[in-house]
Design an enzyme around this catalytic site. Sequence first.
Site, mmCIF file in Angstrom:
data_model
loop_
_atom_site.group_PDB
_atom_site.id
_atom_site.type_symbol
_atom_site.label_atom_id
_atom_site.label_comp_id
_atom_site.label_asym_id
_atom_site.label_seq_id
_atom_site.Cartn_x
_atom_site.Cartn_y
_atom_site.Cartn_z
ATOM 1 N N GLU A 35 0.872 -1.181 0.000
ATOM 2 C CA GLU A 35 0.000 0.000 0.000
ATOM 3 C C GLU A 35 0.904 1.224 0.000
ATOM 4 O O GLU A 35 1.672 1.437 0.941
ATOM 5 C CB GLU A 35 -0.924 0.044 1.216
ATOM 6 C CG GLU A 35 -1.851 1.257 1.157
ATOM 7 C CD GLU A 35 -2.567 1.574 2.467
ATOM 8 O OE1 GLU A 35 -3.346 2.552 2.464
ATOM 9 O OE2 GLU A 35 -2.332 0.885 3.472
ATOM 10 N N ASP A 58 5.070 4.707 3.618
ATOM 11 C CA ASP A 58 4.852 6.151 3.733
ATOM 12 C C ASP A 58 6.122 6.755 4.315
ATOM 13 O O ASP A 58 6.934 6.041 4.926
ATOM 14 C CB ASP A 58 3.649 6.455 4.632
ATOM 15 C CG ASP A 58 3.016 7.812 4.324
ATOM 16 O OD1 ASP A 58 3.694 8.837 4.547
ATOM 17 O OD2 ASP A 58 1.860 7.850 3.872
ATOM 18 N N ASP A 69 -1.867 12.149 -2.163
ATOM 19 C CA ASP A 69 -1.872 13.559 -2.534
ATOM 20 C C ASP A 69 -2.062 13.627 -4.051
ATOM 21 O O ASP A 69 -1.248 13.077 -4.796
ATOM 22 C CB ASP A 69 -0.541 14.196 -2.142
ATOM 23 C CG ASP A 69 -0.513 15.701 -2.378
ATOM 24 O OD1 ASP A 69 -1.281 16.196 -3.228
ATOM 25 O OD2 ASP A 69 0.296 16.385 -1.728
ATOM 26 N N ASP A 112 -10.676 10.235 -3.838
ATOM 27 C CA ASP A 112 -11.814 11.150 -3.906
ATOM 28 C C ASP A 112 -11.589 12.214 -4.969
ATOM 29 O O ASP A 112 -12.503 12.945 -5.318
ATOM 30 C CB ASP A 112 -12.010 11.848 -2.559
ATOM 31 C CG ASP A 112 -10.875 12.818 -2.284
ATOM 32 O OD1 ASP A 112 -9.703 12.353 -2.210
ATOM 33 O OD2 ASP A 112 -11.116 14.030 -2.176
ATOM 34 N N THR A 136 -10.444 4.633 4.939
ATOM 35 C CA THR A 136 -9.386 5.370 5.620
ATOM 36 C C THR A 136 -10.010 6.531 6.400
ATOM 37 O O THR A 136 -11.188 6.861 6.230
ATOM 38 C CB THR A 136 -8.369 5.936 4.621
ATOM 39 O OG1 THR A 136 -8.986 6.977 3.857
ATOM 40 C CG2 THR A 136 -7.858 4.854 3.686
ATOM 41 N N TYR A 180 -9.440 9.686 6.005
ATOM 42 C CA TYR A 180 -9.857 10.756 5.098
ATOM 43 C C TYR A 180 -11.088 10.365 4.300
ATOM 44 O O TYR A 180 -11.958 11.197 4.018
ATOM 45 C CB TYR A 180 -8.706 11.130 4.169
ATOM 46 C CG TYR A 180 -7.597 11.856 4.873
ATOM 47 C CD1 TYR A 180 -7.777 13.149 5.348
ATOM 48 C CD2 TYR A 180 -6.373 11.241 5.111
ATOM 49 C CE1 TYR A 180 -6.774 13.816 6.034
ATOM 50 C CE2 TYR A 180 -5.358 11.906 5.794
ATOM 51 C CZ TYR A 180 -5.563 13.186 6.246
ATOM 52 O OH TYR A 180 -4.570 13.846 6.928
ATOM 53 N N GLU A 181 -11.198 9.096 3.938
ATOM 54 C CA GLU A 181 -12.378 8.671 3.188
ATOM 55 C C GLU A 181 -13.646 8.878 3.999
ATOM 56 O O GLU A 181 -14.679 9.295 3.460
ATOM 57 C CB GLU A 181 -12.244 7.198 2.789
ATOM 58 C CG GLU A 181 -13.394 6.707 1.930
ATOM 59 C CD GLU A 181 -13.181 5.283 1.436
ATOM 60 O OE1 GLU A 181 -14.065 4.788 0.711
ATOM 61 O OE2 GLU A 181 -12.145 4.679 1.776
#
Length: 216
Positions: A45, A70, A119, A155, A195, A197-198
């Site tokens: 991921e 990350d 991003d 998104d 997630t 943010y989702e």
Amino acid sequence: MGKDKLRKFTEIDTFANVYQLEEGKALKGKWVQEHFKNENPLILELACGKGEYSVGLSRLFPEKNFIGIDLKGNRIWRGARTGVDEGIENLAFLRIQIEDIVDYFGENEVDEIWITFPDPQPQESREKKRLTFPGFLNKYKQLLKPGGKINLKTDNDGLYQYTVDTVEALGLVCHKKTDQLYTSPYYDEVLSIKTHYERIYLKHDKNINYIQFSLV
């Protein structure tokens, strides 16, 4: 740097499921055998943030291995902490720049890649920073087994359309694509993992885009 961030950075150094820089390079081509100690498929991921997707996938598929990648250690801490607390043995994290990914994985070592809410780098001048830019796809091609799939969940309508156009322009194989994931026939237990943010986007009625494709 705040005290909480410092604490998290210090703590991930003690986690057996987190690798950073040279630690990760030492496992190039040997992740499955030396860290996971099995012969199961390896899924990455990218831009994993807090690792919600990596954690969710590792719970759903104990017969597969997952690595969340990350650069921000204070974010990785959350997923890694969950992995430690729950004893999830098929989950690990790698703290690196994604631009350097070919230094950490061997040829044909990876079975599948997930890119979840990265991003979008919307400025035209930053196109080369988008994780589905052809330069990045060339890097992924070096790691993926033949036919290995790449999944993008976002998104951002601009990044989604950019990826669709890139897949078409390069003549890649598109398996699935939708700009309305939650009303599409593709929605399943894997794509229902959310997630942080989702969840925020969904509260604001934002549509979620998804595309799955393979490199040729």
